[in-house]
Design an enzyme around this catalytic site. Structure first.
Site, PDB file in Angstrom:
ATOM      1  N   GLU A 218       0.834  -1.186   0.000  1.00 46.27           N
ATOM      2  CA  GLU A 218       0.000   0.000   0.000  1.00 46.27           C
ATOM      3  C   GLU A 218       0.877   1.246   0.000  1.00 46.27           C
ATOM      4  OE1 GLU A 218      -3.337   2.149  -0.337  1.00 46.27           O
ATOM      5  OE2 GLU A 218      -3.284  -0.048  -0.266  1.00 46.27           O
ATOM      6  N   GLY A 219       0.854   2.002  -1.108  1.00 47.45           N
ATOM      7  CA  GLY A 219       1.659   3.211  -1.228  1.00 47.45           C
ATOM      8  C   GLY A 219       3.140   2.967  -1.413  1.00 47.45           C
ATOM      9  N   TYR A 297      37.242 -12.507  27.044  1.00 40.44           N
ATOM     10  CA  TYR A 297      38.451 -12.492  26.221  1.00 40.44           C
ATOM     11  C   TYR A 297      38.389 -11.320  25.254  1.00 40.44           C
ATOM     12  CZ  TYR A 297      35.467 -14.798  22.738  1.00 40.44           C
ATOM     13  OH  TYR A 297      34.452 -15.115  21.886  1.00 40.44           O
ATOM     14  N   SER A 310      26.852 -14.699  13.728  1.00 43.29           N
ATOM     15  CA  SER A 310      27.032 -14.627  15.186  1.00 43.29           C
ATOM     16  C   SER A 310      28.494 -14.633  15.610  1.00 43.29           C
ATOM     17  CB  SER A 310      26.284 -15.780  15.863  1.00 43.29           C
ATOM     18  OG  SER A 310      26.779 -17.036  15.425  1.00 43.29           O
ATOM     19  N   GLY A 311      29.416 -14.844  14.678  1.00 40.92           N
ATOM     20  CA  GLY A 311      30.825 -14.674  15.012  1.00 40.92           C
ATOM     21  C   GLY A 311      31.678 -15.918  14.994  1.00 40.92           C
ATOM     22  N   HIS A 315      40.297 -19.286  11.930  1.00 41.41           N
ATOM     23  CA  HIS A 315      41.369 -18.291  12.056  1.00 41.41           C
ATOM     24  C   HIS A 315      42.628 -18.903  12.655  1.00 41.41           C
ATOM     25  CE1 HIS A 315      40.940 -17.828  16.447  1.00 41.41           C
ATOM     26  NE2 HIS A 315      39.619 -17.777  16.261  1.00 41.41           N
ATOM     27  N   CYS A 333      35.022 -20.846  17.674  1.00 39.58           N
ATOM     28  CA  CYS A 333      35.636 -20.739  16.354  1.00 39.58           C
ATOM     29  C   CYS A 333      36.405 -22.009  16.014  1.00 39.58           C
ATOM     30  CB  CYS A 333      36.581 -19.535  16.314  1.00 39.58           C
ATOM     31  SG  CYS A 333      35.732 -17.941  16.295  1.00 39.58           S
ATOM     32  N   ASN A 335      39.957 -23.180  15.270  1.00 45.20           N
ATOM     33  CA  ASN A 335      41.370 -22.787  15.396  1.00 45.20           C
ATOM     34  C   ASN A 335      42.236 -23.611  14.456  1.00 45.20           C
ATOM     35  OD1 ASN A 335      41.627 -22.110  19.026  1.00 45.20           O
ATOM     36  ND2 ASN A 335      40.440 -21.129  17.409  1.00 45.20           N
TER      37      ASN A 335
END
Length: 397
Positions: A218-219, A297, A310-311, A315, A333, A335
């Site tokens: 609408e619009g 950390y 979310s991270g 790495h 993560c 590693n």
């Protein structure tokens, strides 16, 4: 602006325009010029009409003659593409017009084989109460992995089924090797496309979003078209086994590297599921405050490849090399050693497939671009049109 833009159809009101009679003819037995009927044309919208809905069609109808040419153009010379019926009595646009724009219709009609005469009409489309604009991913010109979805990101929510269907109909995916795919509404402001299977390596893709003139609510009207070109790189697929603490990297089905890794410790389990490489950053700071645990950390890291919104990253983690290959000790993560992490960072394209197995924490759909977290049947159900689409052959020109 997309050069080949075409336009959508709806109802219209007509203004009749009487054209001058065709020129005289000579020879016995035929009608003279003075006896030739006056050619007429009805143009809709009528001359001077304002606040025309962009999805209302422009329709030109000939009477006492045949249409020989019709153009609908804005002040910048951008033409609305349309079609002439086989009997040359009717012409109409085929997609929506630009909002807040003045158009001039120029129609030529010939009667009895005489010289064409011209009629014109000028009208203005409405100014939207709400404007719908868009962005797209991948980046224009980017080379991506075989798992990369196309993301259409909208500036305003599209909440109705009718509006979503109109948006989907405006989207076209052109491919050098056409395959089947489908759109899926991730949210009111995002709709993604994925092929049924991974993209073929080397695929060239062009996405065309003809949103200008689309009624999305609408619009709410689309105000700008957009195009995107990208290519698909090699078939890179990485599988990470949390129980074996190993990552196996393949290129075209051939294993090119096996890496010792450490995943999330109990309570900080990594996600199990089908992910893609979302972004790469050579250096960043991992901060527990971003996961709701400030002060736990704050660690500088290198060679970061993101896997979730979310991270979750793969790495370099020189502090955990003693556990890599034998235990899971990270905060979630993956590693890897500095050497392996650097190699993987250089090897990886955005959109490469990464699959993690062996953890108790399941990937949540939508935690990043996660098109492969759903089956094909589930994915198709997320389309407002409820059906897959076949890619259009990409022109070689």
């Amino acid at each position: 602006m997309f050069k080949d833009r075409t336009f959508a159809a709806g109802a219209a009101t007509a203004g009749a325009v009487v054209l001058a009679a065709a020129g005289c003819s000579s020879g016995g037995g035929g009608s003279g010029g003075d006896d030739a009927p006056a050619a007429k044309a009805a143009i809709s919208p009528a001359n001077g009409t304002r606040d025309v809905a962009p999805d209302q069609p422009v329709v030109v109808k000939a009477d006492k003659g045949r249409l020989t040419a019709v153009t609908v153009a804005d002040p910048k010379g951008r033409k609305a593409q349309g079609g002439l019926a086989a009997d040359r009595l009717t012409w109409r646009t085929s997609r929506g017009l630009l909002p807040a724009t003045t158009y001039t219709v120029t129609a030529q009609v010939a009667a009895g084989g005489g010289k064409p005469v011209t009629a014109t009409s000028t009208f203005t489309t409405l100014t939207p109460a709400k404007k719908l604009e868009s962005g797209m991913s991948p980046l224009d010109g980017e080379r991506v992995g075989v798992g990369m979805p196309i993301q259409l990101l909208l500036t305003r929510p599209v909440t109705t089924e009718q509006g979503r269907q109109a948006v989907e109909r405006s989207l076209e995916v052109r491919m050098s090797k056409p395959v089947e795919g489908a759109w899926y509404w991730i949210s009111d402001k995002e709709v993604d496309f994925r092929p049924r299977e991974y993209w073929p390596p080397g695929q060239k893709v062009q996405v065309v979003a003809r949103l200008a003139g689309v009624r999305a609510g609408e619009g709410l009207w689309g105000v700008k078209d957009r195009t995107l070109d990208f290519t698909v790189g090699p078939r890179h697929v990485t599988t990470i086994d949390a129980k074996r603490h190993r990552a196996t990297v393949t290129d075209g089905g051939r294993t090119v590297r096996t890496m010792k890794v450490s995943l999330g410790k109990p309570g900080d389990d990594s996600y199990t599921g089908m992910m893609i490489a979302q972004e790469k950053q050579a250096a960043m700071v991992m901060d527990s405050a971003t996961t709701g645990n400030p002060g736990e950390y704050r660690t500088p890291t290198k060679w970061n490849v993101r896997m979730t919104y979310s991270g979750t990253f793969i790495h370099s983690a020189p502090w955990s090399t003693g556990s890599q290959g034998s235990a899971n000790v990270s905060h979630g993560c993956v590693n890897a050693s500095p050497g392996d992490a650097k190699w993987f960072y250089d090897f990886t394209n955005r959109g490469d497939v990464i699959e993690v197995t062996g953890t108790t924490r399941k990937l949540r759909f939508g935690n990043g671009p996660t098109p492969w977290a759903k089956s094909w049947d589930e994915w198709v159900k997320g389309s407002a049109l409820g059906a897959p689409v076949k890619g259009v052959q990409l022109s070689r020109s």
